[in-house]
Design a protein around this motif. Sequence first.
Motif, PDB file in Angstrom:
ATOM      1  N   ILE A  77       0.883  -1.034  -0.111  1.00  0.00           N
ATOM      2  CA  ILE A  77       0.028   0.081   0.073  1.00  0.00           C
ATOM      3  C   ILE A  77       0.829   1.091  -0.030  1.00  0.00           C
ATOM      4  N   TRP A  78       0.453   2.104  -0.661  1.00  0.00           N
ATOM      5  CA  TRP A  78       1.504   3.592  -0.931  1.00  0.00           C
ATOM      6  C   TRP A  78       0.401   4.682  -0.856  1.00  0.00           C
ATOM      7  N   VAL A  79       1.117   5.591  -0.300  1.00  0.00           N
ATOM      8  CA  VAL A  79       0.510   6.959  -0.268  1.00  0.00           C
ATOM      9  C   VAL A  79       1.643   8.037  -0.801  1.00  0.00           C
ATOM     10  N   ALA A  80       1.119   8.984  -1.859  1.00  0.00           N
ATOM     11  CA  ALA A  80       1.835  10.131  -2.182  1.00  0.00           C
ATOM     12  C   ALA A  80       1.146  11.324  -1.882  1.00  0.00           C
ATOM     13  N   GLY A  81       1.698  12.566  -1.724  1.00  0.00           N
ATOM     14  CA  GLY A  81       1.017  13.505  -1.452  1.00  0.00           C
ATOM     15  C   GLY A  81       1.822  14.970  -1.330  1.00  0.00           C
ATOM     16  N   LEU A  82       0.974  15.841  -0.935  1.00  0.00           N
ATOM     17  CA  LEU A  82       1.645  17.314  -0.715  1.00  0.00           C
ATOM     18  C   LEU A  82       0.884  17.965   0.381  1.00  0.00           C
ATOM     19  N   ASP A  83       1.624  18.712   1.366  1.00  0.00           N
ATOM     20  CA  ASP A  83       0.959  19.492   2.394  1.00  0.00           C
ATOM     21  C   ASP A  83       1.620  20.800   2.395  1.00  0.00           C
ATOM     22  N   GLY A  84       0.549  21.589   2.629  1.00  0.00           N
ATOM     23  CA  GLY A  84       0.972  23.010   2.616  1.00  0.00           C
ATOM     24  C   GLY A  84       0.528  23.709   4.015  1.00  0.00           C
ATOM     25  N   LEU A  85       0.960  24.545   4.465  1.00  0.00           N
ATOM     26  CA  LEU A  85       0.736  25.299   5.811  1.00  0.00           C
ATOM     27  C   LEU A  85       1.322  26.772   5.908  1.00  0.00           C
ATOM     28  N   GLN A  86       0.225  27.533   6.220  1.00  0.00           N
ATOM     29  CA  GLN A  86       0.559  28.983   6.530  1.00  0.00           C
ATOM     30  C   GLN A  86       0.211  29.462   7.856  1.00  0.00           C
ATOM     31  N   ASP A  87       0.912  30.031   8.628  1.00  0.00           N
ATOM     32  CA  ASP A  87       0.871  30.380   9.912  1.00  0.00           C
ATOM     33  C   ASP A  87       1.214  32.012  10.346  1.00  0.00           C
ATOM     34  N   GLU A  88       0.184  32.704  10.650  1.00  0.00           N
ATOM     35  CA  GLU A  88       0.652  34.158  11.112  1.00  0.00           C
ATOM     36  C   GLU A  88       0.554  34.201  12.538  1.00  0.00           C
ATOM     37  N   THR A  89       1.563  34.802  13.317  1.00  0.00           N
ATOM     38  CA  THR A  89       1.488  34.595  14.845  1.00  0.00           C
ATOM     39  C   THR A  89       1.824  36.008  15.448  1.00  0.00           C
ATOM     40  N   THR A  90       1.495  36.603  16.313  1.00  0.00           N
ATOM     41  CA  THR A  90       2.182  37.629  16.951  1.00  0.00           C
ATOM     42  C   THR A  90       1.736  37.453  18.507  1.00  0.00           C
ATOM     43  N   GLN A  91       2.436  38.157  19.508  1.00  0.00           N
ATOM     44  CA  GLN A  91       2.258  38.188  20.864  1.00  0.00           C
ATOM     45  C   GLN A  91       2.399  39.795  21.011  1.00  0.00           C
ATOM     46  N   GLU A  92       1.317  40.182  21.795  1.00  0.00           N
ATOM     47  CA  GLU A  92       1.096  41.576  22.196  1.00  0.00           C
ATOM     48  C   GLU A  92       0.690  41.729  23.601  1.00  0.00           C
ATOM     49  N   LEU A  93       0.530  42.913  24.242  1.00  0.00           N
ATOM     50  CA  LEU A  93      -0.232  43.063  25.546  1.00  0.00           C
ATOM     51  C   LEU A  93      -1.393  43.584  25.180  1.00  0.00           C
ATOM     52  N   ALA A  94      -2.301  43.175  26.169  1.00  0.00           N
ATOM     53  CA  ALA A  94      -3.793  43.560  26.182  1.00  0.00           C
ATOM     54  C   ALA A  94      -3.773  44.936  26.376  1.00  0.00           C
ATOM     55  N   GLN A  95      -3.181  45.436  27.537  1.00  0.00           N
ATOM     56  CA  GLN A  95      -3.361  46.683  28.143  1.00  0.00           C
ATOM     57  C   GLN A  95      -2.745  48.017  27.295  1.00  0.00           C
ATOM     58  N   SER A  96      -1.404  47.728  27.240  1.00  0.00           N
ATOM     59  CA  SER A  96      -0.782  48.824  26.609  1.00  0.00           C
ATOM     60  C   SER A  96      -0.810  48.690  25.005  1.00  0.00           C
ATOM     61  N   GLY A  97      -1.183  47.565  24.489  1.00  0.00           N
ATOM     62  CA  GLY A  97      -1.276  47.382  23.014  1.00  0.00           C
ATOM     63  C   GLY A  97       0.143  47.464  22.309  1.00  0.00           C
ATOM     64  N   LEU A  98       1.182  47.160  23.089  1.00  0.00           N
ATOM     65  CA  LEU A  98       2.584  47.077  22.515  1.00  0.00           C
ATOM     66  C   LEU A  98       2.780  45.732  22.149  1.00  0.00           C
ATOM     67  N   LYS A  99       3.619  45.411  21.006  1.00  0.00           N
ATOM     68  CA  LYS A  99       4.146  44.264  20.582  1.00  0.00           C
ATOM     69  C   LYS A  99       4.949  43.530  21.492  1.00  0.00           C
ATOM     70  N   VAL A 100       4.935  42.340  21.967  1.00  0.00           N
ATOM     71  CA  VAL A 100       5.953  41.647  22.607  1.00  0.00           C
ATOM     72  C   VAL A 100       6.723  40.984  21.500  1.00  0.00           C
ATOM     73  N   THR A 101       6.268  40.545  20.202  1.00  0.00           N
ATOM     74  CA  THR A 101       7.112  40.137  19.184  1.00  0.00           C
ATOM     75  C   THR A 101       6.204  40.767  17.886  1.00  0.00           C
ATOM     76  N   PRO A 102       7.151  40.936  16.954  1.00  0.00           N
ATOM     77  CA  PRO A 102       6.713  41.446  15.827  1.00  0.00           C
ATOM     78  C   PRO A 102       5.828  40.326  15.012  1.00  0.00           C
ATOM     79  N   LEU A 103       4.998  40.703  14.059  1.00  0.00           N
ATOM     80  CA  LEU A 103       4.288  39.790  13.306  1.00  0.00           C
ATOM     81  C   LEU A 103       5.385  38.591  12.824  1.00  0.00           C
ATOM     82  N   MET A 104       4.963  37.321  12.807  1.00  0.00           N
ATOM     83  CA  MET A 104       5.769  36.399  12.327  1.00  0.00           C
ATOM     84  C   MET A 104       5.158  35.514  11.389  1.00  0.00           C
ATOM     85  N   GLN A 105       5.745  35.289  10.398  1.00  0.00           N
ATOM     86  CA  GLN A 105       4.863  34.302   9.233  1.00  0.00           C
ATOM     87  C   GLN A 105       5.561  33.189   9.044  1.00  0.00           C
ATOM     88  N   TYR A 106       4.845  32.216   8.862  1.00  0.00           N
ATOM     89  CA  TYR A 106       5.622  30.860   8.417  1.00  0.00           C
ATOM     90  C   TYR A 106       4.878  30.126   7.645  1.00  0.00           C
TER      91      TYR A 106
END
Length: 720
Positions: free
Chosen positions: A369-398
Amino acid sequence: MKYTHLSLSSFWGVVIFLPYAVFAEEPSSEEDSSYQMDSVVVTATRYAQDIDKIAGAISVIDSKELQQQTLVADDLTSVIANLVPSFTPSRQKLSNQGENMRGRNVLIMVDGIPQNNPLRNGNRYGYTIDPSMIERIEVINGASAVQGIGATGGIINYISKGAKPGDEWKQTIGSRITSNLHNDGAGHKLHYSLSQFDEHYDLFLAGSWQEQGLYYDGNGKPIGMNQIQGETQDSTSYNGLFKGGYKFDEGSQRLTFFANQYRLKSNNNYIAVPGDFKKDIPGTVTKGKPEGKPVSNSMDIYSLTYNHYDLAEGSLTAKLFMQDYNAVFGQALWWPTPDKSQDQGVIKSSKKGFKLSYERSDLIDIDDIWVAGLDGLQDETTQELAQSGLKVTPLMQYRSLAPFIQGDFMIGENLRLSGGVRFENTWVKVDDGKTLYGFGNAGQHNVDIIGGEQKFSKTVFNVGAIYNFTPELSTFVSFNQGFGLPDIGRILRGNWVGGNSPNNKGNAPINFNTMPAVEPVVTDNYEVGASYRNDSFAISSSIYTSIAKDGANLKLNSAGTYDVERQRTEIKGYELKATYHALSKTKLQTMYSHVEGQVDTNGNGDVDSDMDLRNLSPDRLMLAVDHEFNNNLSGRIQYNHLFSREKKANGAGSKQNFDGYGLVDFSVNYNMGNYGRIGFGVENVLNKNYINYFSQIRNHSSYYFSGRGRTFSLSYEFDL
């Protein structure tokens, strides 16, 4: 970043309206072979495969076992910890920090959709779906790349419930009450499902609501809260799930739509009172309202799957999925600006992806039995602060694109070989930014983050062999590689500076483009195992070695938080599981696991020090007895013992000690036929007072907590 999702109020409107809208249709009870999945696992090979044909340590927690365990503790991390070897003990918290398998990260999925955040691990991906929505759990022990990034220690795939043959607008309503015999310790849960199955379409619609009270330890004292990372006690959660399928072209093709929304939010009725680690005083709580927004978890998952079961003598599967994740953490010391010390972290992540695979059997006519394929993933993540609105990390994209091929076949009558290769192509982009005042580099505040792009390509392999000496006795050998990223967001936010250091203005930027710390982690897992099974007895065991030449471990710093440290790591261990049907109605079960690890602390390529116990699990022994008193009444009693452990002091940190403990749990189920099903469970029957594993090895007063004392639960389920 924008997030679009169906509101909970809209979902519950559909739950209420749909039964009335569809009851006029004629039901059908034709069976569909796609639902006969009791003996196969799909996470390990990307196609449906008998467990006996997979070269590796595989566990499947079926619906009966899941029901038994959730009677004791309605907590998926506790279920996994009780039944899967080499998984760390549950923290009994919202955060799953410190929970891993075989000393490495676990990829958690829901119906094959990844829940982990590869760019900023907030350790909240253990709570994305309610247990009442799950049919079974498939677990791979050890590194694997067949499902993509993140499984350097294993894979846990939660398979959601769906309509089954025979369901004709079947409605089920259930409730659960928990109590530790304290007025503020009661918990309540309600869940409902509607399912319909016929030859053309099927649908499953479900919802749950749960409110949990305060937890108490074996001494009758309230268990402390980690109000930064989050709690499941004193919380309210909601879950809505829809799964619908439509078959056409005489059943050879099928479309399936899946949607799941999960919300958990603190009730904010208590304020944490820290314990004292050195004096062995666990934390507790006092009544009051914590500052800031309530801690919460929000997860939306959607997928659309197309199956063609008869395409060029094979079958095609194409899945599109998306996931939105939002986690709010509690008030903590961030020093976002020179004049503000406290704030709340928020991690936002959005995933989109696809999985495309084509499966073909008997290409060379040797049970292949055989299986061949292709996977794709896009992720956008950021960490920020709720009260001051400042970024803990810049926007990161994967982004990743990974073609793969996997297969297995017989050589002669007794030898089955398997293998696969996956080509991981990864792209990570980071925006420009600036660290918070309290974080920086070289003792400086507010340093620049120089964004950019990095690209990685890795080819990962797996090979295995199973040899059957007799129909009852077999052995396997395997080599598997796992692929993962370090916590890039943790690296980019900078090192802790605090609010009292001089505000130096030197040139000490954090340059993403030249960071070797963001290089992917490839883990090699070597394993040998054997199993024996007859009509009354089954035993399986395996020995493994896991090597990451450039691992990414968490190292405790002087501020009491963790930094990412790239080190060679070598982990070794063994696992054993056995089941014996002593009588026709009595089953005995045991499980034992041992894991140990070493790291390279001086960078010379050779391991020289014990691994931090934060990254390992203690030796553990599980003993259980299941007994069916009659066709309607059954019960289970289980004992889990965690053995004491000590890590000697070295240059990387202080001495760690773990004092082991053993816990007894009990559950009983009674099927009353037309009157429904009732279940009763007791967690920690002997009311053992203990400090949980993570608290003992964390060495920090703010994380020093007791485990749950004796807790009772009563469940009732009824088919309308």
